[in-house]
Write a protein that holds these residues in place. Structure first.
Motif, PDB file in Angstrom:
ATOM      1  N   HIS A   1       0.703  -1.146  -0.007  1.00 18.64           N
ATOM      2  CA  HIS A   1       0.102  -0.037   0.040  1.00 18.64           C
ATOM      3  C   HIS A   1       0.662   1.430  -0.209  1.00 18.64           C
ATOM      4  N   LEU A   2       2.016   1.280   0.078  1.00 16.15           N
ATOM      5  CA  LEU A   2       2.882   2.584  -0.224  1.00 16.15           C
ATOM      6  C   LEU A   2       2.698   3.173  -1.295  1.00 16.15           C
ATOM      7  N   SER A   3       1.961   4.394  -1.312  1.00 17.31           N
ATOM      8  CA  SER A   3       2.271   5.191  -2.514  1.00 17.31           C
ATOM      9  C   SER A   3       3.356   5.921  -2.734  1.00 17.31           C
ATOM     10  N   GLY A   4       3.744   7.298  -3.451  1.00 24.44           N
ATOM     11  CA  GLY A   4       4.896   7.683  -3.604  1.00 24.44           C
ATOM     12  C   GLY A   4       5.729   6.836  -4.600  1.00 24.44           C
ATOM     13  N   HIS A   5       6.924   6.452  -4.037  1.00 22.28           N
ATOM     14  CA  HIS A   5       7.878   5.638  -4.972  1.00 22.28           C
ATOM     15  C   HIS A   5       7.541   4.163  -4.556  1.00 22.28           C
ATOM     16  N   GLY A   6       6.548   3.897  -3.634  1.00 26.55           N
ATOM     17  CA  GLY A   6       5.874   2.456  -3.601  1.00 26.55           C
ATOM     18  C   GLY A   6       6.804   1.338  -2.742  1.00 26.55           C
ATOM     19  N   ALA A   7       8.158   1.529  -2.669  1.00 25.60           N
ATOM     20  CA  ALA A   7       8.793   0.349  -2.216  1.00 25.60           C
ATOM     21  C   ALA A   7      10.281   1.252  -1.464  1.00 25.60           C
ATOM     22  N   LEU A   8      10.887   0.519  -0.737  1.00 20.74           N
ATOM     23  CA  LEU A   8      11.889   1.055  -0.150  1.00 20.74           C
ATOM     24  C   LEU A   8      13.068   0.022   0.403  1.00 20.74           C
ATOM     25  N   GLU A   9      14.082   0.667   0.543  1.00 25.53           N
ATOM     26  CA  GLU A   9      15.321  -0.305   1.391  1.00 25.53           C
ATOM     27  C   GLU A   9      15.357   0.327   2.979  1.00 25.53           C
ATOM     28  N   VAL A  10      15.563  -0.635   3.627  1.00 27.41           N
ATOM     29  CA  VAL A  10      15.534  -0.221   5.323  1.00 27.41           C
ATOM     30  C   VAL A  10      16.970  -0.731   5.689  1.00 27.41           C
ATOM     31  N   GLN A  11      17.498  -0.048   7.066  1.00 31.16           N
ATOM     32  CA  GLN A  11      18.656  -0.319   7.506  1.00 31.16           C
ATOM     33  C   GLN A  11      18.444  -0.177   9.115  1.00 31.16           C
ATOM     34  N   ARG A  12      19.176  -0.992   9.747  1.00 25.32           N
ATOM     35  CA  ARG A  12      19.160  -0.790  11.407  1.00 25.32           C
ATOM     36  C   ARG A  12      19.545   0.313  11.586  1.00 25.32           C
ATOM     37  N   HIS A  13      19.036   0.957  12.692  1.00 27.86           N
ATOM     38  CA  HIS A  13      19.423   2.286  13.321  1.00 27.86           C
ATOM     39  C   HIS A  13      19.125   1.970  14.946  1.00 27.86           C
ATOM     40  N   GLY A  14      20.332   1.655  15.475  1.00 29.54           N
ATOM     41  CA  GLY A  14      20.232   1.151  16.865  1.00 29.54           C
ATOM     42  C   GLY A  14      19.330  -0.244  16.905  1.00 29.54           C
ATOM     43  N   ASP A  15      18.532  -0.145  17.923  1.00 32.90           N
ATOM     44  CA  ASP A  15      17.658  -1.259  17.921  1.00 32.90           C
ATOM     45  C   ASP A  15      16.259  -1.106  17.267  1.00 32.90           C
ATOM     46  N   ALA A  16      16.397  -0.055  16.367  1.00 36.63           N
ATOM     47  CA  ALA A  16      15.168   0.364  15.451  1.00 36.63           C
ATOM     48  C   ALA A  16      15.475   0.183  14.165  1.00 36.63           C
ATOM     49  N   PHE A  17      14.802   0.847  13.106  1.00 37.22           N
ATOM     50  CA  PHE A  17      15.054   0.983  11.718  1.00 37.22           C
ATOM     51  C   PHE A  17      14.785   2.132  11.202  1.00 37.22           C
TER      52      PHE A  17
END
Length: 296
Positions: A269-285
């Motif tokens: 359901h993401l609008s805009g660019h529709g897809a993404l890459e994620v990375q770890r950020h401490g104990d979050a993302f």
């Protein structure tokens, strides 16, 4: 651009519709206002505007090992959806959008319903006279067994007045009656590039599809997230999650899988660019980068 190549698999984005859907506090009841404000620059205008969450209804079309595969089929036309006025008796040119992507109904070999919510199964069927018939006559429809059982009105007395009222009857049962449904549980290998895995929480049978081809990895994530804010704030669910604790655990596990493998995450359901890459950020993302798809 609405198409990219991941290893040997071609991925095409086909839109049914997009725009504002629900106020932030209604869609994500536990999400604090401060979180929306803190990440506003990453969310506006594609995913947030005037206090409303913006989403897309879209299908990911995969071409893999000579087969054409659809992941999720949107809301659908002509269907009685009393709980959601904006989805009631639609008349959208989704099949025209598929045709523009080079896909005609008879070309489709597999339909993957990541789960059986109203906005993932709508184009499973179309109205022919007074009857609902499979839209894709040559396709096998892969459905999670747990969701098939959960949303069957014979097993669920709680559907009247909810968003899934009428959905099983008009978008699932007719495909089963036509002999085109294959139920699966646990995991299901589609081919050397594609594998379905259970990802329960949002619904009992919610699933994801993992792509592994050449050096590329991708996660077709269904409703793992509805907004990019759930990348940064993975401990918050939409109001539609059946098992909130399981949904949070599944989200964190799969975002970690994607971050550790540089996998592209393609939610429903993401609008805009529709897809993404994620990375770890401490104990979050955190959001690493957006996919190169054109913005909706």
């Amino acid at each position: 651009m609405n198409e990219l190549k991941l290893g040997d698999v071609t991925v095409t984005r086909v839109e049914e519709m997009h725009g504002p859907i629900m106020p932030t506090e209604a869609f994500f009841p536990s999400m604090p206002d401060e979180a929306w404000q803190r990440h506003e620059s990453a969310l506006t205008p594609d995913h947030l505007g005037a206090g409303m969450v913006h989403v897309a209804m879209q299908t990911w079309v995969l071409r893999s090992e000579g087969r054409t595969i659809l992941i999720d089929t949107g809301v659908g036309n002509d269907k009685s959806r009393p709980a959601v006025e904006a989805w009631d008796h639609l008349g959208l040119d989704y099949l025209g959008a598929l045709a523009n992507a080079g896909v005609h109904p008879a070309d489709v070999d597999l339909v993957v319903n990541t789960h059986l919510h109203v906005d993932h199964v709508g184009w499973n069927t179309r109205l022919a006279g007074d009857d609902w018939v499979p839209t894709f006559p040559n396709a096998t429809y892969l459905m999670p067994r747990a969701d098939f059982l959960f949303w069957d009105p014979a097993n669920n007395d709680d559907l009247a007045g909810g968003v899934n009222e009428n959905v099983f009857e008009d978008s699932v049962a007719p495909v089963r009656a036509a002999g085109q449904v294959q139920l699966w549980e646990g995991s299901h290998t589609i081919d050397a590039n594609l594998r379905l895995e259970a990802a329960p929480g949002h619904t009992p049978g919610s699933s994801v599809l993992k792509l592994s081809s050449g050096g590329d990895r991708a996660l077709f994530a269904g409703d793992l997230i509805h907004t990019p804010l759930q990348v940064m704030e993975a401990g918050h669910n939409s109001c539609f999650c059946e098992d909130p604790a399981a949904a949070i655990a599944t989200r964190r596990e799969l975002l970690g899988w994607a971050a550790d493998r540089n996998a592209l995450v393609l939610p429903a359901h993401l609008s805009g660019h529709g897809a993404l890459e994620v990375q770890r950020h401490g104990d979050a993302f955190a959001i690493k980068q957006w996919a190169p798809f054109s913005r909706l």
